[in-house]
Motif scaffolding. Structure first.
Motif, PDB file in Angstrom:
ATOM      1  N   MET A   1       1.325 -23.197  -2.959  1.00 63.02           N
ATOM      2  CA  MET A   1       1.875 -21.849  -2.765  1.00 63.02           C
ATOM      3  C   MET A   1       3.396 -21.936  -2.561  1.00 63.02           C
ATOM      4  N   LYS A   2       4.139 -21.004  -3.113  1.00 64.81           N
ATOM      5  CA  LYS A   2       5.606 -21.008  -2.987  1.00 64.81           C
ATOM      6  C   LYS A   2       6.012 -20.662  -1.553  1.00 64.81           C
ATOM      7  N   SER A   3       7.013 -21.397  -1.042  1.00 62.03           N
ATOM      8  CA  SER A   3       7.523 -21.094   0.286  1.00 62.03           C
ATOM      9  C   SER A   3       8.472 -19.896   0.209  1.00 62.03           C
ATOM     10  N   ALA A   4       8.490 -19.073   1.287  1.00 59.18           N
ATOM     11  CA  ALA A   4       9.375 -17.910   1.294  1.00 59.18           C
ATOM     12  C   ALA A   4      10.815 -18.322   1.570  1.00 59.18           C
ATOM     13  N   VAL A   5      11.006 -19.512   2.202  1.00 61.80           N
ATOM     14  CA  VAL A   5      12.366 -19.897   2.591  1.00 61.80           C
ATOM     15  C   VAL A   5      12.960 -21.018   1.722  1.00 61.80           C
ATOM     16  N   ALA A   6      12.122 -21.987   1.361  1.00 63.84           N
ATOM     17  CA  ALA A   6      12.669 -23.133   0.610  1.00 63.84           C
ATOM     18  C   ALA A   6      13.093 -22.697  -0.792  1.00 63.84           C
ATOM     19  N   PRO A   7      14.239 -23.202  -1.275  1.00 64.72           N
ATOM     20  CA  PRO A   7      14.645 -22.839  -2.639  1.00 64.72           C
ATOM     21  C   PRO A   7      13.714 -23.484  -3.663  1.00 64.72           C
ATOM     22  N   ALA A   8      13.732 -22.946  -4.881  1.00 66.45           N
ATOM     23  CA  ALA A   8      12.903 -23.519  -5.941  1.00 66.45           C
ATOM     24  C   ALA A   8      13.338 -24.969  -6.182  1.00 66.45           C
ATOM     25  N   ILE A   9      12.403 -25.810  -6.536  1.00 63.67           N
ATOM     26  CA  ILE A   9      12.745 -27.220  -6.801  1.00 63.67           C
ATOM     27  C   ILE A   9      13.636 -27.282  -8.042  1.00 63.67           C
ATOM     28  N   PRO A  10      14.783 -27.966  -7.952  1.00 57.58           N
ATOM     29  CA  PRO A  10      15.620 -28.100  -9.170  1.00 57.58           C
ATOM     30  C   PRO A  10      15.081 -29.226 -10.051  1.00 57.58           C
ATOM     31  N   PHE A  11      14.100 -28.917 -10.868  1.00 56.99           N
ATOM     32  CA  PHE A  11      13.442 -29.941 -11.675  1.00 56.99           C
ATOM     33  C   PHE A  11      14.407 -30.609 -12.655  1.00 56.99           C
ATOM     34  N   SER A  12      14.049 -31.833 -13.049  1.00 53.00           N
ATOM     35  CA  SER A  12      14.793 -32.559 -14.079  1.00 53.00           C
ATOM     36  C   SER A  12      14.598 -31.830 -15.408  1.00 53.00           C
ATOM     37  N   LEU A  13      15.382 -32.240 -16.396  1.00 55.47           N
ATOM     38  CA  LEU A  13      15.225 -31.659 -17.732  1.00 55.47           C
ATOM     39  C   LEU A  13      13.791 -31.838 -18.210  1.00 55.47           C
ATOM     40  N   LEU A  14      13.268 -33.072 -17.981  1.00 52.87           N
ATOM     41  CA  LEU A  14      11.906 -33.354 -18.431  1.00 52.87           C
ATOM     42  C   LEU A  14      10.905 -32.485 -17.669  1.00 52.87           C
ATOM     43  N   GLY A  15      11.119 -32.368 -16.369  1.00 52.81           N
ATOM     44  CA  GLY A  15      10.225 -31.539 -15.555  1.00 52.81           C
ATOM     45  C   GLY A  15      10.228 -30.098 -16.024  1.00 52.81           C
ATOM     46  N   ARG A  16      11.393 -29.624 -16.459  1.00 54.22           N
ATOM     47  CA  ARG A  16      11.480 -28.231 -16.917  1.00 54.22           C
ATOM     48  C   ARG A  16      10.884 -28.064 -18.309  1.00 54.22           C
ATOM     49  N   ARG A  17      11.008 -29.135 -19.109  1.00 54.54           N
ATOM     50  CA  ARG A  17      10.516 -29.007 -20.488  1.00 54.54           C
ATOM     51  C   ARG A  17       8.998 -29.086 -20.587  1.00 54.54           C
ATOM     52  N   THR A  18       8.355 -29.756 -19.615  1.00 56.30           N
ATOM     53  CA  THR A  18       6.907 -29.930 -19.756  1.00 56.30           C
ATOM     54  C   THR A  18       6.236 -28.563 -19.765  1.00 56.30           C
ATOM     55  N   ALA A  19       5.263 -28.435 -20.645  1.00 52.92           N
ATOM     56  CA  ALA A  19       4.522 -27.174 -20.752  1.00 52.92           C
ATOM     57  C   ALA A  19       3.045 -27.523 -20.704  1.00 52.92           C
ATOM     58  N   PRO A  20       2.197 -26.574 -20.289  1.00 55.97           N
ATOM     59  CA  PRO A  20       0.762 -26.890 -20.289  1.00 55.97           C
ATOM     60  C   PRO A  20       0.326 -27.244 -21.703  1.00 55.97           C
ATOM     61  N   PRO A  21      -0.418 -28.321 -21.872  1.00 58.43           N
ATOM     62  CA  PRO A  21      -0.850 -28.673 -23.223  1.00 58.43           C
ATOM     63  C   PRO A  21      -1.690 -27.552 -23.824  1.00 58.43           C
ATOM     64  N   ASP A  22      -1.501 -27.297 -25.127  1.00 60.47           N
ATOM     65  CA  ASP A  22      -2.272 -26.231 -25.788  1.00 60.47           C
ATOM     66  C   ASP A  22      -3.768 -26.476 -25.668  1.00 60.47           C
ATOM     67  N   ILE A  23      -4.141 -27.765 -25.674  1.00 58.39           N
ATOM     68  CA  ILE A  23      -5.570 -28.081 -25.600  1.00 58.39           C
ATOM     69  C   ILE A  23      -6.147 -27.573 -24.276  1.00 58.39           C
ATOM     70  N   ALA A  24      -5.316 -27.568 -23.208  1.00 54.02           N
ATOM     71  CA  ALA A  24      -5.815 -27.098 -21.910  1.00 54.02           C
ATOM     72  C   ALA A  24      -6.152 -25.608 -21.999  1.00 54.02           C
TER      73      ALA A  24
END
Ligand SMILES: Cc1ncc(COP(=O)(O)O)c(C=O)c1O
Length: 423
Positions: A1-24
């Motif tokens: 669950m998202k925290s109301a106070v903590a900022p969003a995680i600044p993901f790496s480029l790879l972390g941001r690029r990952t998408a749910p696999p279409d097969i899922a």
């Protein structure tokens, strides 16, 4: 669950690029619709999974004198005896290769998927290009997207065969655009492929090598032979890139796996890499992933290879897959799908039928056709997922791996009934 106070995680480029696999997404659709028959996932046949062979292998391991080393971490590169057995098995299929020469180049991975990831991780940076077969293995294409790598298709002619003249033009285009230097590798699935159940003739592979060489592009080649041993009646006779003269000057990675011809759940794959530096880089990266990979699973594979149980299992499953293929193919044919303008080839191995729908019929993930199939209780993989570029909308991959023959026939009937509604 998202925290109301903590900022969003600044993901790496790879972390941001990952998408749910279409097969899922496809699998979620399957779970939400009870009674749906899935021709989507590339799973293997549950009824013939080698339970007895695996039990016997585990008993044999447990009965070995000494400490149970197979339950300890193994070595990063894979069990030495397993590597020797695999090198001997490959050498038996490839007249020009010797086990003693292959063994030092051989490494074992957590499925061949891990080897594909290692290969890409060590060769490519975001913005690079990989030449891929057309159509290609869609999980590999997703992997490329995740790494920010662009897939460019190896062109094929109207019969689906490698088109060297068109490749020549494509490479010239890349050169003119100053992009040829970004081409880092070439990838193809060469025996009873996923998704097209197509095998590449030696002449096709040679033509690709010669065309690349003419452009001075001696880039690493990855030949994915995941289904080579999963033929129905006879093997597809073609040497791999490891043994073909035209590829001599290229760094080569040949991949195979125990998951399709034996047990998917063991998730043991392997590769042979002709280039020492590339191999070392992949093994270093592999050490970062997992160091002593699944030693127990490898020990089981070693045992079944040594005892002959692997070969016996293949003898048993080949006719079983042939019957399953015929059950699905027969249902499509009897239903009159061919007369409705659909085309497909009868494969000699693998676990897929690759269908071309009449031009203009959209079979994509978001299409009315796809929705109608799900509502009618049958799921497939939209062919649009299997193209690196210039994506056509009218292809479909059907897997006959999992369902039994009766369900395959029913799934085929459902598929045909939807196709007739859209005719
Ligand atoms: C062409 C191809 N290559 C590689 C893989 C990965 O297989 P695994 O990681 O299970 O060995 C698959 C799995 O479906 C495949 O179809």
């Amino acid at each position: 669950m998202k925290s109301a106070v903590a900022p969003a995680i600044p993901f790496s480029l790879l972390g941001r690029r990952t998408a749910p696999p279409d097969i899922a997404r496809l699998m979620t659709m399957a779970l939400e619709q009870p009674g749906l028959l899935s021709l989507a996932a590339g799973f293997t046949d549950n009824a013939t999974l080698p339970v007895a062979a695996v039990c016997a292998a585990v008993e044999a391991l447990a009965a070995r004198p000494g400490e149970p080393e197979f339950l300890q971490y193994g070595i990063n590169r894979g069990r030495p005896q397993l590597r020797q057995l695999l090198a001997a098995r490959l050498a038996a299929m490839e007249p020009a290769l010797e086990a003693g020469q292959l063994e030092p180049q051989l490494f074992v991975t957590n499925g061949s998927q891990q080897a594909l990831y290692l290969a890409m991780q060590t060769l490519c940076d975001p913005g690079d290009i990989v030449l891929v077969d057309r159509p290609s293995y869609f999980v590999f294409l997703e992997l490329l997207t995740g790494l920010g790598v662009r897939a460019v298709s190896l062109p094929v002619d109207g019969r689906g065969l490698m088109d060297a003249a068109a490749l020549d033009s494509r490479l010239a285009e890349l050169q003119r655009a100053g992009k040829a230097g970004r081409v880092k590798a070439v990838y193809f699935v060469s025996y009873f492929s996923n998704p097209a159940a197509h095998s590449l003739a030696e002449a096709e592979k040679t033509a690709v090598a010669e065309t690349l060489a003419r452009h001075g592009l001696f880039v690493p080649v990855i030949e994915d032979a995941a289904y080579r041993e999963l033929y129905f009646e006879r093997p597809y006779v073609a040497r791999s890139v490891l043994g073909l003269e035209a590829w001599r000057e290229f760094p080569k990675l040949y991949l195979s796996t125990f998951t399709k011809p034996f047990a998917s759940g063991l998730k043991v794959g392997w590769g042979v890499c002709s280039d020492d530096e590339w191999l070392a880089a992949m093994l270093n990266a592999k050490g970062h992933h997992d160091f002593g990979t699944a030693n127990f699973n490898q020990a089981v594979c070693e045992q079944v290879l040594a005892s002959g149980a692997f070969a016996a299992h293949l003898e048993r499953i080949r006719p079983a897959y042939a019957r399953k293929m015929r059950a699905l193919h027969g249902a499509l044919e009897r239903g009159g799908l061919g007369a409705g303008g659909w085309r497909w080839a009868v494969p000699g191995g693998g676990i897929y039928l690759w269908l071309e729908a009449p031009r203009g019929l959209d079979t994509g993930l978001e299409s009315a056709f796809c929705r109608a199939c799900v509502e009618t209780g049958v799921l497939y993989v939209p062919g649009e997922l299997c193209f690196g570029d210039e994506v056509p909308k009218n292809f479909v991959r059907l897997s006959f791996g999992v369902l039994d023959e009766a369900r395959l026939q029913e799934a085929g009937r459902r598929f045909v009934s939807v196709a007739q509604r859209f005719a």
